[in-house]
Design a protein around this motif. Structure first.
Motif, short mmCIF file in Angstrom:
data_model
loop_
_atom_site.label_atom_id
_atom_site.label_comp_id
_atom_site.label_asym_id
_atom_site.label_seq_id
_atom_site.Cartn_x
_atom_site.Cartn_y
_atom_site.Cartn_z
N ARG A 150 7.34 -40.61 -93.55
CA ARG A 150 7.87 -41.72 -94.37
C ARG A 150 9.40 -41.77 -94.27
N VAL A 151 10.06 -40.61 -94.26
CA VAL A 151 11.53 -40.59 -94.19
C VAL A 151 12.01 -41.07 -92.82
N LEU A 152 11.25 -40.74 -91.76
CA LEU A 152 11.66 -41.14 -90.40
C LEU A 152 11.31 -42.59 -90.09
N SER A 153 10.32 -43.12 -90.77
CA SER A 153 9.83 -44.46 -90.43
C SER A 153 10.87 -45.55 -90.70
N ALA A 198 14.99 -41.11 -99.41
CA ALA A 198 14.60 -42.45 -98.99
C ALA A 198 14.52 -42.46 -97.46
N PRO A 199 13.81 -43.44 -96.88
CA PRO A 199 13.81 -43.55 -95.42
C PRO A 199 15.24 -43.52 -94.88
N LEU A 200 15.47 -42.74 -93.83
CA LEU A 200 16.86 -42.51 -93.39
C LEU A 200 17.55 -43.76 -92.85
N VAL A 201 16.75 -44.76 -92.45
CA VAL A 201 17.40 -45.99 -91.98
C VAL A 201 17.68 -46.95 -93.14
N ARG A 202 17.20 -46.62 -94.34
CA ARG A 202 17.36 -47.52 -95.49
C ARG A 202 18.75 -47.40 -96.09
N SER A 203 19.27 -46.17 -96.20
CA SER A 203 20.60 -45.95 -96.76
C SER A 203 21.16 -44.65 -96.19
N PRO A 204 22.50 -44.54 -96.14
CA PRO A 204 23.11 -43.33 -95.56
C PRO A 204 22.61 -42.07 -96.28
N MET A 205 22.19 -41.11 -95.49
CA MET A 205 21.63 -39.86 -96.01
C MET A 205 22.76 -38.91 -96.41
N SER A 206 22.65 -38.29 -97.59
CA SER A 206 23.68 -37.34 -98.01
C SER A 206 23.56 -36.05 -97.21
N ALA A 207 24.62 -35.25 -97.23
CA ALA A 207 24.61 -33.97 -96.52
C ALA A 207 23.49 -33.08 -97.06
N GLN A 208 23.28 -33.11 -98.38
CA GLN A 208 22.25 -32.26 -99.00
C GLN A 208 20.85 -32.71 -98.58
N GLU A 209 20.62 -34.01 -98.58
CA GLU A 209 19.31 -34.53 -98.15
C GLU A 209 19.05 -34.17 -96.70
N ALA A 210 20.08 -34.33 -95.85
CA ALA A 210 19.93 -34.04 -94.42
C ALA A 210 19.63 -32.56 -94.20
N GLU A 211 20.28 -31.70 -95.00
CA GLU A 211 20.06 -30.25 -94.87
C GLU A 211 18.60 -29.91 -95.20
N GLY A 212 18.08 -30.49 -96.27
CA GLY A 212 16.70 -30.21 -96.67
C GLY A 212 15.71 -30.71 -95.65
N LEU A 213 15.89 -31.93 -95.19
CA LEU A 213 14.96 -32.51 -94.21
C LEU A 213 15.01 -31.75 -92.89
N SER A 214 16.20 -31.33 -92.49
CA SER A 214 16.32 -30.63 -91.19
C SER A 214 15.58 -29.30 -91.22
N LYS A 215 15.51 -28.65 -92.38
CA LYS A 215 14.77 -27.38 -92.49
C LYS A 215 13.29 -27.59 -92.19
N VAL A 216 12.72 -28.66 -92.75
CA VAL A 216 11.30 -28.94 -92.51
C VAL A 216 11.08 -29.36 -91.06
N ASN A 253 23.56 -32.99 -89.24
CA ASN A 253 24.53 -34.02 -88.87
C ASN A 253 23.93 -35.11 -88.00
N ARG A 254 22.95 -34.74 -87.17
CA ARG A 254 22.32 -35.78 -86.34
C ARG A 254 21.42 -36.68 -87.19
N LEU A 255 20.78 -36.11 -88.23
CA LEU A 255 20.03 -36.96 -89.16
C LEU A 255 20.97 -37.97 -89.82
N ARG A 256 22.16 -37.50 -90.19
CA ARG A 256 23.13 -38.39 -90.84
C ARG A 256 23.67 -39.42 -89.85
N VAL A 257 23.82 -39.02 -88.58
CA VAL A 257 24.26 -39.99 -87.56
C VAL A 257 23.25 -41.13 -87.46
#
Lengths: 127, 127
Positions: free
Chosen positions: B110-113, B17-35, A43-47
């Motif tokens: 790349r996703v955080l940049s 995609a880079p998280l500041v480029r477009s709103p991240m979906s719940a599924q994308e956020a879940e995957g990235l948060s695991k890493v 959720n913080r990534l999405r924020v």
């Protein structure tokens, strides 16, 4: 990227060289892990993503519906991101507005990036 | 950076995609948060850094002394990083050697940049 663009309180990140460039000290790793823990929650990534998408500034009222979370929960996530130096908070009238701290996410990306470094996976050093 | 360089099992990161480029979906956020959770631990950050510093490959025996941790603890951290797709494991005789998965840390970076994106901190959208 220079530290001059950093407005947030995360000198621990700004100070670190890319982690693949030289062995990271315990102190550097401690500082970087604090920021990464703040980011490493779906959720913080999405924020962060939603704040950036709304022209770079948003209030709690912008975030509760797309996240499907209550206002207190969103406020808690916002506070965690402010404390980590990733979001800036500005009070305007009734609402507080949150924006990305320029350079903060890029500092984290820079430390993780291996750009210019080619790990030689085929060169084990343990005999 | 293309996904062709990715040898590890973290398509969730590679897909984002880079998280500041477009709103991240719940599924994308879940995957990235695991890493990110795998990385967001001081000793695991140091493991990644030490593996890279030893010409890109190291075994448990290389890591226990600089980290000041027992072999089982280091092995646990190594397994977490392998499971997250950040380290590759190769058995050679008695020891297993660990190396960075090419492109994996760069995919996270790349996703955080925010490169190429300029958040407009002065443009609140909440009326």
């Amino acid at each position: 990227m220079t530290t001059e663009t950093l407005a947030g309180p995360i000198p621990e990140v700004a100070c670190c060289a890319p982690l693949v460039r030289s062995p990271m000290s315990a102190q550097e790793a401690e500082g970087l892990s604090k920021v990464l823990k703040a980011i490493a929650e779906p959720n913080r990534l999405r924020v962060l993503s939603l704040v950036a998408a709304r022209d770079g500034a948003a209030c709690v009222c912008d975030l509760t519906e797309p996240l499907g979370l209550s206002q207190p929960t969103v406020s808690h996530h916002l506070k965690t991101l402010v404390d980590a130096g990733l979001l800036a908070r500005e009070k305007r009238g009734v609402w507080a507005y949150f924006s990305l701290v320029p350079g903060a996410l890029d500092d984290v990306a820079r430390v993780l990036s291996t750009a210019g470094v080619s790990p030689a996976a085929g060169s084990p050093t343990c005999g």
